[in-house]
Design an enzyme around this catalytic site. Structure first.
Site, PDB file in Angstrom:
ATOM      1  CG  ASP A   1     -22.438 -44.801 -40.868  1.00 32.78           C
ATOM      2  OD1 ASP A   1     -22.386 -43.930 -41.596  1.00 32.78           O
ATOM      3  OD2 ASP A   1     -23.403 -44.811 -39.885  1.00 32.78           O
TER       4      ASP A   1
ATOM      5  CG  ASP B   1     -22.626 -36.995 -41.623  1.00 31.22           C
ATOM      6  OD1 ASP B   1     -23.375 -36.119 -42.099  1.00 31.22           O
ATOM      7  OD2 ASP B   1     -22.437 -37.351 -40.647  1.00 31.22           O
TER       8      ASP B   1
HETATM    9  N1  GLY Z   1     -22.353 -39.460 -38.719  1.00 31.51           N
HETATM   10  C1  GLY Z   1     -21.082 -39.082 -38.343  1.00 31.51           C
HETATM   11  C2  GLY Z   1     -20.928 -37.983 -37.418  1.00 31.51           C
HETATM   12  O1  GLY Z   1     -21.447 -37.889 -36.350  1.00 31.51           O
HETATM   13  O2  GLY Z   1     -20.002 -37.122 -38.034  1.00 31.51           O
END
Ligand code: GLY
Length: 406
Positions: A121, A181
């Site tokens: 992230d 993501d």
């Molecule tokens: N991992 C990011 C989200 O929950 O969208």
């Protein structure tokens, strides 16, 4: 001309391309009123954040608890960069010095994350904070933080799988999980190659996007949330969900990340396969999945009790921002993409979704859903919904003014 006055003129110019919108009573909400609402609510939010001891471990506002308290998270949380990013966008919109000073303060708290190799992230965390800080100040120290962050992120790339590992948790379920993501984290790598001239970052980003294109999509261009890989053979061993309704359902925010991620990947590479993928994902959202009448998706396109299911405003805001950008890149459907984005924004600024000043912990929007299967953050404000809403507002100008179709 004073910098503040200049900022207001710029802001009104941006909003000059907006339509007036209706609140629930059918009254017109003018562009000026929208600006005022945003500023007042963000000032309220900043007042709450400033009451914090910044040396505490949980500084960054993410959501509201069931008791209505602000849920704050530590630096390593994937959402920690969004509030500093909101402050930077308030500075971009208004040129108000107070926004800039607060943005600098909150952004610089995140510096040490540049060494964190335990998360995919870093793109979210550092581009939303340091990325905007560098764009708006040109401060080279911010650029260096971003480049070190990219160096940390590429340590998670595996040649055999052809992609960057997402999570280190849930090892009992998946040996090498990659989530849709993760497309969003690639922007940091494209940035690092442009700034350093070293193609290593961009090559990894392209490979990750190509691998994801092959394995994360069904034939109708809906997405799997999690794809797990065999790290020796590179084979796909599972196509699962984590935050969606079912393995074969389409989690709304995952679809939004795919739309935004391939639009961004095309902007950075001009590889036609990425543009085509973004267009097909948009087609799924608007034609195959369909949206509720107000264009704000349910949390999963296949949630079992539609229409009695929570919405996900964060997915809507991400889609709107992506669509404004896609409209400037697509040869065919620019006008349609702008119209769809405008429809979403019209709903978001209505009383149904936009918070009244001084309520909801200072968040702009309500009715987002974080992880419904975990019973976590269901029908709440989320900081990233506000972040992508403000980004969409800023993008709206270039989409409507510069688009060849407009
Ligand atoms: N991992 C990011 C989200 O929950 O969208």
């Amino acid at each position: 001309m004073g910098i503040k006055l200049y900022g207001y003129i710029l802001f009104f110019f941006v909003l000059a391309c907006s339509r007036h919108v209706n609140n629930e009573n059918g009254d017109k909400v003018s562009d000026e009123a929208l600006l005022q609402k945003i500023e007042l609510q963000e000032q309220y939010a900043l007042g709450l954040v400033k009451n914090l001891d910044a040396s505490g471990s949980r500084v960054f506002p993410r959501s509201l608890t069931p008791e209505g308290e602000i849920r704050r998270v530590p630096k390593k949380d994937w959402t920690s960069g969004f509030y500093p990013g909101i402050l930077w966008m308030m500075y971009e919109l208004t040129e108000g010095e107070e926004w800039k000073q607060s943005a600098i303060q909150l952004t610089e708290l995140l510096e040490n994350q540049k060494f964190d190799k335990s998360t995919h992230d870093l793109g979210f965390i550092m581009m939303s904070s340091y990325g905007l800080a560098y764009k708006l100040t040109g401060n080279k120290e911010y650029r260096d933080v971003l480049i070190q962050s990219a160096r940390s992120l590429i340590t998670r790339f595996n040649e055999n799988t052809g992609c960057i590992r997402s999570w280190d948790h849930n090892r009992d379920k998946w040996d090498y999980p990659v989530i849709i993501d993760n497309m969003m984290n690639l922007e940091l790598l494209f940035f690092a190659s442009k700034e350093t001239g070293d193609p290593v970052f961009e090559n990894i980003a392209i490979k990750h996007a190509q691998t994801t294109l092959k394995n994360h999509f069904r034939s109708d261009f809906s997405t799997y949330h999690v794809v797990a890989y065999d790290t020796i053979t590179g084979a796909v061993v599972a196509q699962h969900t984590h935050q969606g309704y079912a393995h074969e359902s389409t989690w709304a925010r995952g679809q939004a990340w795919a739309l935004y991620g391939y639009t961004m990947a095309y902007r950075e590479t001009h590889l036609p396969e990425f543009l085509s993928q973004a267009e097909k994902v948009a087609n799924y959202i608007f034609n195959k999945a369909g949206l509720p009448e107000d264009n704000i998706p349910y949390w999963d396109f296949n949630a079992p009790n539609i229409p009695n299911e929570p919405r996900d405003v964060s997915a809507a805001a991400i889609m709107a921002s992506a669509l404004y950008e896609l409209s400037t890149l697509s040869d065919g459907d620019g006008i349609t993409y702008v119209a769809k984005a405008n429809d979403i924004m019209e709903a978001l600024v209505s009383d149904a979704y936009f918070n009244e000043e001084g309520t909801n912990g200072g968040f702009l929007l309500r009715h987002s859903t974080g992880a419904k299967p975990k019973k976590s953050e269901v029908d709440v404000p989320l900081v990233y919904a506000d972040y992508y809403f403000l980004e969409a507002l800023l993008r709206k100008k270039s989409a409507t003014v510069d688009s060849p179709q407009s």
